[in-house]
Design a protein around this motif. Structure first.
Motif, PDB file in Angstrom:
ATOM      1  N   ARG A  31       0.813  -1.217   0.000  1.00 21.04           N
ATOM      2  CA  ARG A  31       0.000   0.000   0.000  1.00 21.04           C
ATOM      3  C   ARG A  31       0.848   1.270   0.000  1.00 21.04           C
ATOM      4  NH1 ARG A  31      -4.970  -1.464   4.084  1.00 21.04           N
ATOM      5  NH2 ARG A  31      -6.083  -2.788   2.601  1.00 21.04           N
ATOM      6  N   GLY A  32       2.129   1.127  -0.183  1.00 16.09           N
ATOM      7  CA  GLY A  32       2.996   2.291  -0.269  1.00 16.09           C
ATOM      8  C   GLY A  32       3.484   2.817   1.060  1.00 16.09           C
ATOM      9  N   GLY A  33       3.230   2.070   2.105  1.00 19.96           N
ATOM     10  CA  GLY A  33       3.722   2.461   3.423  1.00 19.96           C
ATOM     11  C   GLY A  33       5.140   1.966   3.602  1.00 19.96           C
ATOM     12  N   GLY A  34       5.558   1.895   4.802  1.00 22.54           N
ATOM     13  CA  GLY A  34       6.899   1.423   5.087  1.00 22.54           C
ATOM     14  C   GLY A  34       6.912   0.620   6.357  1.00 22.54           C
ATOM     15  N   LEU A  35       8.076   0.139   6.687  1.00 24.33           N
ATOM     16  CA  LEU A  35       8.283  -0.578   7.935  1.00 24.33           C
ATOM     17  C   LEU A  35       9.454   0.067   8.649  1.00 24.33           C
ATOM     18  CD1 LEU A  35       8.030  -4.262   6.656  1.00 24.33           C
ATOM     19  CD2 LEU A  35       6.246  -2.938   7.803  1.00 24.33           C
ATOM     20  N   CYS A  36       9.317   0.213   9.935  1.00 21.37           N
ATOM     21  CA  CYS A  36      10.399   0.724  10.769  1.00 21.37           C
ATOM     22  C   CYS A  36      10.781  -0.383  11.748  1.00 21.37           C
ATOM     23  CB  CYS A  36       9.953   1.984  11.517  1.00 21.37           C
ATOM     24  SG  CYS A  36      11.235   2.667  12.584  1.00 21.37           S
TER      25      CYS A  36
END
Length: 131
Positions: A33-38
């Motif tokens: 969905r175009g997010g990211g992971l931290c």
């Protein structure tokens, strides 16, 4: 819900050893969905110390993605984490919360109660309980 996730120790272990498909699915969906992971470096370090060698390739593949940020523990973050901990010794929990505050993403975790005790305002995405 927000597009990204902060991955706590339980989520990383779940991804590494494939206990369930839950964490992998949430991570893949966030990236899709175009997010990211931290990933807090303290959590990653702890997971590397406890998962079998054969599963570490899963973690390496994950952190190699351009949409995944490994958040280093720097001297500048120490006072903020210490304030979050307020006497607790769970440095990883403090670092995870600091990352969640910075990104404004929920924490994918198997210990929502512990994290909420340190910061009742954080968003958590609890992992299903294992039987």
């Amino acid at each position: 819900m927000l597009p990204g996730r902060v991955l706590d120790v339980g989520a990383l272990v779940d991804i590494a050893v494939a206990k369930t498909n839950h964490s992998r699915s949430i991570a893949a969906l966030a990236l899709y969905r175009g997010g990211g992971l931290c990933i807090p470096a303290t959590a990653l370090t702890l997971v590397y110390s406890i998962v079998p060698l054969a599963t570490k390739v899963e973690l390496f593949d994950l952190i190699s993605s351009s949409a995944v940020q490994v958040d280093d523990l720097t001297a500048g973050k120490v006072p903020d984490i210490a304030e979050i901990l307020d006497g607790s010794s769970d440095i990883t929990a403090g670092h995870v919360i600091l990352c969640a505050r910075a990104t404004q993403w929920p924490i994918l975790t198997d210990r929502p109660g512990i994290l909420r005790n340190l910061d009742p305002a954080i968003l958590v995405d609890p992992l299903p309980e294992q039987n």
